[in-house]
Design an enzyme around this catalytic site. Structure first.
Site, PDB file in Angstrom:
ATOM      1  N   GLU A 114       0.865  -1.186   0.000  1.00 38.58           N
ATOM      2  CA  GLU A 114       0.000   0.000   0.000  1.00 38.58           C
ATOM      3  C   GLU A 114       0.893   1.225   0.000  1.00 38.58           C
ATOM      4  O   GLU A 114       2.122   1.106   0.062  1.00 38.58           O
ATOM      5  CB  GLU A 114      -0.934  -0.024   1.215  1.00 38.58           C
ATOM      6  CG  GLU A 114      -1.993  -1.109   1.121  1.00 38.58           C
ATOM      7  CD  GLU A 114      -2.986  -1.083   2.261  1.00 38.58           C
ATOM      8  OE1 GLU A 114      -3.459  -0.005   2.640  1.00 38.58           O
ATOM      9  OE2 GLU A 114      -3.275  -2.159   2.804  1.00 38.58           O
ATOM     10  N   HIS A 230      -8.718   9.676   3.272  1.00 44.17           N
ATOM     11  CA  HIS A 230      -8.387   8.572   2.368  1.00 44.17           C
ATOM     12  C   HIS A 230      -8.589   9.062   0.941  1.00 44.17           C
ATOM     13  O   HIS A 230      -9.614   9.647   0.625  1.00 44.17           O
ATOM     14  CB  HIS A 230      -9.271   7.354   2.657  1.00 44.17           C
ATOM     15  CG  HIS A 230      -8.724   6.102   2.053  1.00 44.17           C
ATOM     16  ND1 HIS A 230      -8.758   5.862   0.698  1.00 44.17           N
ATOM     17  CD2 HIS A 230      -8.103   5.035   2.610  1.00 44.17           C
ATOM     18  CE1 HIS A 230      -8.180   4.686   0.462  1.00 44.17           C
ATOM     19  NE2 HIS A 230      -7.780   4.167   1.596  1.00 44.17           N
ATOM     20  N   ARG A 280      -0.656   8.635   1.947  1.00 49.77           N
ATOM     21  CA  ARG A 280      -2.002   9.180   1.751  1.00 49.77           C
ATOM     22  C   ARG A 280      -2.115  10.694   1.745  1.00 49.77           C
ATOM     23  O   ARG A 280      -2.925  11.251   1.024  1.00 49.77           O
ATOM     24  CB  ARG A 280      -2.882   8.680   2.891  1.00 49.77           C
ATOM     25  CG  ARG A 280      -3.591   7.474   2.514  1.00 49.77           C
ATOM     26  CD  ARG A 280      -4.404   6.942   3.613  1.00 49.77           C
ATOM     27  NE  ARG A 280      -4.372   5.509   3.400  1.00 49.77           N
ATOM     28  CZ  ARG A 280      -4.693   4.627   4.288  1.00 49.77           C
ATOM     29  NH1 ARG A 280      -5.088   4.999   5.484  1.00 49.77           N
ATOM     30  NH2 ARG A 280      -4.633   3.354   4.000  1.00 49.77           N
ATOM     31  N   HIS A 341     -10.894   9.913   7.026  1.00 56.09           N
ATOM     32  CA  HIS A 341     -10.649   8.478   7.238  1.00 56.09           C
ATOM     33  C   HIS A 341     -10.122   8.154   8.631  1.00 56.09           C
ATOM     34  O   HIS A 341     -10.563   7.179   9.239  1.00 56.09           O
ATOM     35  CB  HIS A 341      -9.646   8.013   6.186  1.00 56.09           C
ATOM     36  CG  HIS A 341      -9.387   6.538   6.191  1.00 56.09           C
ATOM     37  ND1 HIS A 341     -10.369   5.612   5.928  1.00 56.09           N
ATOM     38  CD2 HIS A 341      -8.247   5.819   6.413  1.00 56.09           C
ATOM     39  CE1 HIS A 341      -9.855   4.391   5.993  1.00 56.09           C
ATOM     40  NE2 HIS A 341      -8.574   4.484   6.295  1.00 56.09           N
ATOM     41  N   ARG A 376      -0.584   8.905   9.006  1.00 54.69           N
ATOM     42  CA  ARG A 376      -0.403   7.472   9.279  1.00 54.69           C
ATOM     43  C   ARG A 376      -0.024   6.699   8.015  1.00 54.69           C
ATOM     44  O   ARG A 376      -0.596   6.912   6.944  1.00 54.69           O
ATOM     45  CB  ARG A 376      -1.692   6.891   9.860  1.00 54.69           C
ATOM     46  CG  ARG A 376      -1.681   5.384   9.963  1.00 54.69           C
ATOM     47  CD  ARG A 376      -2.833   4.852  10.763  1.00 54.69           C
ATOM     48  NE  ARG A 376      -4.109   4.978  10.123  1.00 54.69           N
ATOM     49  CZ  ARG A 376      -4.561   4.193   9.146  1.00 54.69           C
ATOM     50  NH1 ARG A 376      -3.792   3.225   8.655  1.00 54.69           N
ATOM     51  NH2 ARG A 376      -5.761   4.364   8.653  1.00 54.69           N
TER      52      ARG A 376
HETATM   53  C1  SIN Z   1      -7.283   0.828   2.897  1.00 50.52           C
HETATM   54  O1  SIN Z   1      -7.506  -0.362   2.736  1.00 50.52           O
HETATM   55  O2  SIN Z   1      -6.954   1.579   1.978  1.00 50.52           O
HETATM   56  C2  SIN Z   1      -7.447   1.404   4.276  1.00 50.52           C
HETATM   57  C3  SIN Z   1      -6.517   0.785   5.214  1.00 50.52           C
HETATM   58  C4  SIN Z   1      -6.024   1.792   6.212  1.00 50.52           C
HETATM   59  O3  SIN Z   1      -6.792   2.619   6.690  1.00 50.52           O
HETATM   60  O4  SIN Z   1      -4.821   1.807   6.477  1.00 50.52           O
END
Ligand code: SIN
Length: 501
Positions: A114, A230, A280, A341, A376
């Protein structure tokens, strides 16, 4: 029901449940939720749990480095090291409770990537149903524990304080019964604050309840200005709910692109090195800029170069939801826009989840442990829940008194009347969206703070013994803490982007 217990846990997301299960079975635990266990942000988590599931020092160092870099180095490095180094054992513990993660044909765990991660280290379950599966399996494990009592539809209103000590909580059951529960130790695990904003990926029950009650009790807070948006919540003109469907960052982890409405892939302008897999804050701010420049309120997530069959199997929850909205992963461009988020700051705690009030702990999203800094790192939140709820549970086990002090503190009679708090909530969301969201300026923050203070004063003047009153009070107190901290932070860093008017 006996109104005295050893450990009172407020909230039934991952942090609350994992703490409960790790409390020694000789202690009576009450777990309280204002709705049902099935309403929590943990349950909605799709991507997974970031964890170096090994003892490899170099890989641990890399996870620490990625977390610090994503957090713009405002993290507390000691806390980050603790998170990463204790992460392996905490996830192993979860696995030992029969929580299943996805694995390949040779029975090796599958890991995804991610934003902000330099390697594939995110464990997942059911493809994109990680939170759902983890909570489901933990609930099963919990049902065998005789010492744990789950109390549903009961809202924690205020902590009970005696000197600097927390001795329990006043609760409202089914909007009708109002009473005190006394506990030797109280743990706040109430989760996030999404409802404070006009659009959020959170469960709408996330009204900042833990923040509000901790503030009223005199807890210390830190980093409240860092609210994470997010980048890819599904955008639709037809969905009226303030809750927006999340499209996991893992979709970009598996190769999806971002394009603006002119179909240009734009991330190279903002982070050439990491592109769509930048952290993010960078991606959300980039999307904000693209929407501004193209006069629109969304961009597109492009999966059309990926195999639709693979996407359907890898992301069943997302595929189903998108299909219902008329989009097929792998064939259609999916309209997305940022939404609130995660709160990176919160109630200040030490590495055992202890707050500045005796016998009070805070764990999960409601807590500030120091691990997230100004932004985060993806999928570090479930890991934080596990690591710090485990350490809080161990601290409780080691320090809980053997003898229960029989406390009986009189509670004030409060009026109870019918009042519609919806317009006030809408006003809070509107101001937070307009002035305390991805981009902020001093004038807007000052205006919001003044407006929120006005709302707060009138709520304070007219107390009302209802769930809606307390939720609204908690929302405005949370919003005030965020805007006041944002006003104090003069420089742009992480999630806090401040521009001159
Ligand atoms: C996501 O799956 O993009 C959210 C996971 C997170 O909040 O770290």
């Amino acid at each position: 029901m006996d109104k005295h217990c050893d450990v009172l846990i407020l909230g039934t997301g991952l942090a609350g449940l994992f703490a409960a299960i790790n409390i020694d079975p000789s202690h009576q635990v009450y777990l309280i939720t204002k709705t049902r266990i099935n309403n929590s942000n943990s349950l909605l988590a799709q991507g997974g749990i970031a964890c170096e599931y090994n003892e490899n020092k170099e890989l641990h160092e890399a996870h620490i480095k990625d977390t610090m870099r994503a957090g713009a180095y405002l993290n507390d490095e000691k806390a980050v090291r603790y998170l990463v180094d204790k992460g392996f054992a905490a996830v192993k513990k979860l696995v030992s409770l029969n929580v299943n993660f996805d694995f390949d044909r040779e029975n090796n765990f599958l890991f995804t990537r991610e934003g902000g991660h330099s390697t594939r280290r995110v464990l997942h379950s059911g493809g994109d149903a990680t939170g759902f599966n983890v909570i489901r399996d933990l609930k099963k494990a919990l049902s065998t524990r005789k010492n744990i009592k789950i109390i549903t539809n009961t809202m924690a209103l205020d902590l009970i304080k005696k000197d600097n000590k927390i001795i329990g909580c006043i609760v409202l059951e089914q909007e009708a019964k109002y009473y005190s529960i006394y506990a030797k130790k109280t743990i706040i695990a109430t989760g996030g604050i999404g409802s404070v904003y006009g659009s959020t990926t959170n469960d709408l029950n996330a009204t900042g309840d833990g923040i509000g009650m901790a503030y009223r009790a005199g807890c210390e807070f830190q980093n409240m200005e860092f609210v994470q948006f997010h980048p890819t919540a599904l955008y639709s003109e037809h969905i009226v709910s303030r809750q927006r469907f999340l499209i996991s960052e893992a979709v970009r982890g598996e190769g999806a692109y971002l394009r603006n409405v002119e179909h240009e892939r734009f991330m190279e302008k903002y982070d050439l090195e990491r592109m769509e897999l930048a952290p993010r804050d960078i991606v959300s701010q980039a999307i904000y800029r693209e929407m501004y420049d193209t006069w629109t309120d969304h961009v597109y997530l492009d999966t059309t170069h990926l195999d639709p069959k693979f996407l359907e199997k890898r992301f069943p929850t997302i595929s189903n939801f998108c299909r219902k909205q008329g989009y097929i992963l792998g064939l259609d461009l999916i309209p997305v826009a940022p939404a609130e988020h995660f709160l990176c700051g919160g109630i200040k705690t030490d590495l055992s989840g202890k707050t500045n009030m005796d016998n009070l702990y805070a764990i999960g999203e409601v807590a500030y442990t120091g691990v997230h800094g100004a932004n985060r790192l993806a999928s570090n939140s479930l890991l934080e829940c596990l690591v710090f709820s485990y350490s809080a549970a161990m601290d409780v086990n080691n320090t809980v008194d053997t003898v229960m002090e029989k406390n009986e503190v009189s509670i004030n009679e409060l009026p109870n009347y019918n009042y519609n708090y919806k317009p006030i909530r809408k006003k809070i969301g509107d101001y937070m969206d307009e002035h305390v969201s991805i981009v902020r300026n001093e004038q807007g923050l000052k205006l919001t703070k003044r407006t929120l203070e006005g709302i707060h004063d009138s709520l304070d003047k007219y107390p009302n013994l209802t769930k809606y009153y307390y939720e609204t009070l908690n929302m405005v107190q949370t919003a005030l803490l965020i805007s006041s901290s944002a006003l104090e932070r003069k420089e742009s860093i992480g999630c806090h982007l401040i521009i001159k008017q």
